[in-house]
Design an enzyme around this catalytic site. Structure first.
Site, PDB file in Angstrom:
ATOM      1  N   ASP A 227       2.302   3.404   2.899  1.00  0.00           N
ATOM      2  CA  ASP A 227       1.330   4.429   2.506  1.00  0.00           C
ATOM      3  C   ASP A 227       1.985   5.618   1.795  1.00  0.00           C
ATOM      4  O   ASP A 227       1.567   5.984   0.713  1.00  0.00           O
ATOM      5  CB  ASP A 227       0.537   4.927   3.724  1.00  0.00           C
ATOM      6  CG  ASP A 227      -0.906   5.284   3.400  1.00  0.00           C
ATOM      7  OD1 ASP A 227      -1.320   5.083   2.252  1.00  0.00           O
ATOM      8  OD2 ASP A 227      -1.621   5.750   4.309  1.00  0.00           O
TER       9      ASP A 227
ATOM     10  N   HIS B   6      -9.750   1.961   0.494  1.00  0.00           N
ATOM     11  CA  HIS B   6      -9.456   2.743   1.701  1.00  0.00           C
ATOM     12  C   HIS B   6     -10.762   2.734   2.490  1.00  0.00           C
ATOM     13  O   HIS B   6     -11.756   3.326   2.048  1.00  0.00           O
ATOM     14  CB  HIS B   6      -9.097   4.178   1.339  1.00  0.00           C
ATOM     15  CG  HIS B   6      -7.685   4.380   0.893  1.00  0.00           C
ATOM     16  ND1 HIS B   6      -7.173   3.795  -0.224  1.00  0.00           N
ATOM     17  CD2 HIS B   6      -6.668   5.094   1.449  1.00  0.00           C
ATOM     18  CE1 HIS B   6      -5.899   4.165  -0.361  1.00  0.00           C
ATOM     19  NE2 HIS B   6      -5.562   4.947   0.640  1.00  0.00           N
TER      20      HIS B   6
ATOM     21  N   HIS C 289       0.837  -1.215   0.000  1.00  0.00           N
ATOM     22  CA  HIS C 289       0.000   0.000   0.000  1.00  0.00           C
ATOM     23  C   HIS C 289       0.861   1.250   0.000  1.00  0.00           C
ATOM     24  O   HIS C 289       1.458   1.610   1.007  1.00  0.00           O
ATOM     25  CB  HIS C 289      -0.922   0.002   1.231  1.00  0.00           C
ATOM     26  CG  HIS C 289      -1.948   1.092   1.199  1.00  0.00           C
ATOM     27  ND1 HIS C 289      -3.306   0.850   1.263  1.00  0.00           N
ATOM     28  CD2 HIS C 289      -1.825   2.426   1.089  1.00  0.00           C
ATOM     29  CE1 HIS C 289      -3.963   1.988   1.209  1.00  0.00           C
ATOM     30  NE2 HIS C 289      -3.076   2.968   1.102  1.00  0.00           N
TER      31      HIS C 289
ATOM     32  N   HIS D 175       1.201   5.313  -2.243  1.00  0.00           N
ATOM     33  CA  HIS D 175       0.628   6.253  -3.222  1.00  0.00           C
ATOM     34  C   HIS D 175       1.782   6.859  -4.010  1.00  0.00           C
ATOM     35  O   HIS D 175       2.297   7.919  -3.663  1.00  0.00           O
ATOM     36  CB  HIS D 175      -0.168   7.351  -2.517  1.00  0.00           C
ATOM     37  CG  HIS D 175      -1.362   6.854  -1.767  1.00  0.00           C
ATOM     38  ND1 HIS D 175      -2.658   7.020  -2.214  1.00  0.00           N
ATOM     39  CD2 HIS D 175      -1.462   6.165  -0.590  1.00  0.00           C
ATOM     40  CE1 HIS D 175      -3.500   6.467  -1.349  1.00  0.00           C
ATOM     41  NE2 HIS D 175      -2.806   5.941  -0.349  1.00  0.00           N
TER      42      HIS D 175
ATOM     43  N   GLU E  49     -11.006   5.109   7.170  1.00  0.00           N
ATOM     44  CA  GLU E  49      -9.742   5.726   7.619  1.00  0.00           C
ATOM     45  C   GLU E  49     -10.084   6.998   8.384  1.00  0.00           C
ATOM     46  O   GLU E  49      -9.967   8.119   7.898  1.00  0.00           O
ATOM     47  CB  GLU E  49      -8.834   6.036   6.420  1.00  0.00           C
ATOM     48  CG  GLU E  49      -7.438   6.485   6.867  1.00  0.00           C
ATOM     49  CD  GLU E  49      -6.546   6.957   5.713  1.00  0.00           C
ATOM     50  OE1 GLU E  49      -7.045   7.109   4.581  1.00  0.00           O
ATOM     51  OE2 GLU E  49      -5.353   7.189   5.972  1.00  0.00           O
TER      52      GLU E  49
ATOM     53  N   GLN F  25      -9.702   9.390  -4.866  1.00  0.00           N
ATOM     54  CA  GLN F  25      -9.364  10.157  -3.654  1.00  0.00           C
ATOM     55  C   GLN F  25     -10.499  11.054  -3.175  1.00  0.00           C
ATOM     56  O   GLN F  25     -10.725  11.207  -1.984  1.00  0.00           O
ATOM     57  CB  GLN F  25      -8.116  11.003  -3.903  1.00  0.00           C
ATOM     58  CG  GLN F  25      -7.684  11.893  -2.748  1.00  0.00           C
ATOM     59  CD  GLN F  25      -7.206  11.114  -1.542  1.00  0.00           C
ATOM     60  OE1 GLN F  25      -6.110  10.600  -1.532  1.00  0.00           O
ATOM     61  NE2 GLN F  25      -8.035  11.026  -0.511  1.00  0.00           N
TER      62      GLN F  25
HETATM   63  N1  17E Z   1      -5.109   9.367   0.674  1.00  0.00           N
HETATM   64  C1  17E Z   1      -5.912   8.917   1.670  1.00  0.00           C
HETATM   65  O1  17E Z   1      -7.143   9.000   1.567  1.00  0.00           O
HETATM   66  N2  17E Z   1      -5.357   8.356   2.756  1.00  0.00           N
HETATM   67  C2  17E Z   1      -4.041   8.255   2.877  1.00  0.00           C
HETATM   68  N3  17E Z   1      -3.533   7.693   3.981  1.00  0.00           N
HETATM   69  C3  17E Z   1      -3.193   8.747   1.847  1.00  0.00           C
HETATM   70  C4  17E Z   1      -3.777   9.282   0.745  1.00  0.00           C
HETATM   71  C5  17E Z   1      -1.705   8.655   1.971  1.00  0.00           C
HETATM   72 FE   FE2 Z   2      -3.534   5.013   1.494  1.00  0.00          FE
END
Ligand code: 17E
Ligand code: FE2
Length: 411
Positions: free
Chosen positions: A308, A209, A56, A58, A212, A151
């Site tokens: 990440d 995702h 994982h 980006h 989070e 995103q």
């Molecule tokens: N975008 C997101 O939604 N969450 C993250 N931890 C990162 C990007 C790095």
């Molecule tokens: Fe991520």
């Protein structure tokens, strides 16, 4: 190529691993230390493992921290705002150069399998176009899976569904999602149904995702798990982050875990990232903002760890070293008991390979690709304790990378 005097995880003694035609040909236990013949690689008793895996990251956002501004609050949400501003200025070449730079860091730490998320909430899909070229250009160093990652949302973003479809048409391998960031709970749920349909229809893997946030009411994991169970897609689906699970109460988790076991999906935790981004709305006591790594593991679910970020709007540090993340994860996850330490490399090798559905394309067994790494340690425990580095990395039966051991002299 023949690797002699190698230690293998959880096996006594030394071993010879012979490779032929880019594959592992045989693995033999040695009666005694072997003498190197010309062309042999003498492992000198070091630990031979399949490559480390980065499940994982980006890569479209690496090395952009501070551009155009720094994330002052340290929250996920300000990170998304900063990235949205930087995203407006990305170019094909800039994205490729940054991704290649990060891939070298990963490869130099013994990583050969990588799953990257790429933001597709951009009508130009410029970053995806760049990463698809990188995927091919970096083949000598790593195998790269690309996740179409929305995103800014699927159902909350203009043409979000069409962008996801186009990303898969262009060649993204994995379908992503971000239900906790959609405007409403209903959109979170509908986005999961949409992305699971898309993945099933197109034969893609899934990596969402999911939850989070520290909000204990963010419960999209149960939706993802139920869609996974009903479609029998457990081996193909990963839930990333799931940090809200660190804030769920035990009564709910007790019910949830039953569903998770029935679904059989995988989990990725990014402990350095989450300890940094989460807990930001607490005073004290302050939550750790991390998923239940040890509890998932003990429930028989597949859990692995990822980095990440490397220097991006969400996380300003990072250097490609997944063992640093393992160290942090063991601390934060309360996993420093003897048994956990003895097998801790599972969290950055075999478990990650399973989440990436690498199947027979990974592992030390005859017939599998001759992708191997020698760590400067005897076992898992010492590897993490001494934070050792990869000494040699072998890819498709050829030496890819060699590192000189560090030498310290007291005067
Ligand atoms: N975008 C997101 O939604 N969450 C993250 N931890 C990162 C990007 C790095
Ligand atoms: Fe991520």
């Amino acid at each position: 190529m023949k690797i002699i005097n190698a230690r293998l995880r959880h096996l006594p003694g030394l071993h010879t691993v012979a490779c032929a035609a880019e594959r592992i040909h045989s693995i033999t236990a040695q009666a005694a230390q072997a003498l190197a013949q010309p062309g042999d690689l003498d492992a000198q008793g070091l630990l031979l493992i399949p490559p480390l895996v980065e499940p994982h990251i980006h890569l479209d956002a690496v090395h952009t921290a501070g551009q155009p501004r720094w994330n002052q609050s340290g929250t996920l949400f300000e990170g998304i705002e900063c990235w949205s501003e930087r995203k407006a200025t990305i170019t094909h070449e800039d994205t490729k150069a940054r991704a290649h730079r990060a891939i070298r860091l990963l490869a130099e730490h013994g990583i050969q399998h990588v799953r990257t998320h790429v933001d597709v909430t951009d009508p130009s899909l410029a970053a995806l176009g760049a990463l698809l070229e990188v995927q091919d250009e970096a083949r000598e160093l790593i195998d790269l899976q690309i996740v179409a990652f929305p995103q800014e949302g699927i159902d909350s973003f203009t043409n979000g569904r069409a962008l996801m479809e186009r990303a898969i048409d262009m060649g993204a391998n994995v379908v992503g999602g971000i239900p906790h960031y959609e405007h409403t709970r209903e959109q979170g749920v509908s986005s999961i149904r949409f992305l699971m349909d898309l993945a099933e229809r197109r034969g893609c893997l899934v990596d969402v995702h999911c939850d989070e946030t520290d909000d204990p009411h963010s419960r999209f994991l149960e939706v993802l798990a139920e869609e996974t169970r009903a479609r029998g897609m457990g081996a193909r689906v990963t839930a990333s982050h799931t940090t809200a699970m660190g804030s769920y109460d035990n009564a709910y988790c007790s019910k949830l875990f039953r569903l998770l076991r029935l679904a059989g999906l995988s989990f990725v935790s990014c402990p350095t990232e989450s300890i940094h981004l989460q807990g930001r709305f607490d005073t004290f006591p302050k939550r750790r903002g991390i998923t239940r790594i040890a509890e998932l593991d003990r429930a028989g679910l597949n859990v692995c760890l990822g980095q990440d970020s490397i220097q991006d709007p969400w996380y300003p540090l990072g250097n490609g070293n997944i063992l640093r993340v393992l160290d942090a994860g063991l601390h934060i996850g309360h996993m420093m008991g003897y048994e956990d330490l003895q097998r801790c490399l599972d969290l950055v090798t075999d478990n990650s390979a399973r989440a990436l559905a690498l199947g027979e394309g990974y592992g030390i067994a005859p017939g599998r690709p001759a992708n191997l790494v020698l760590l400067d340690a005897e076992n898992d425990y010492e590897a993490v304790r001494r934070q050792v580095k990869a000494r040699w990395s072998i890819r498709q039966g050829r030496l890819l990378m060699q590192r000189e051991p560090e030498r310290v002299t007291f005067m």
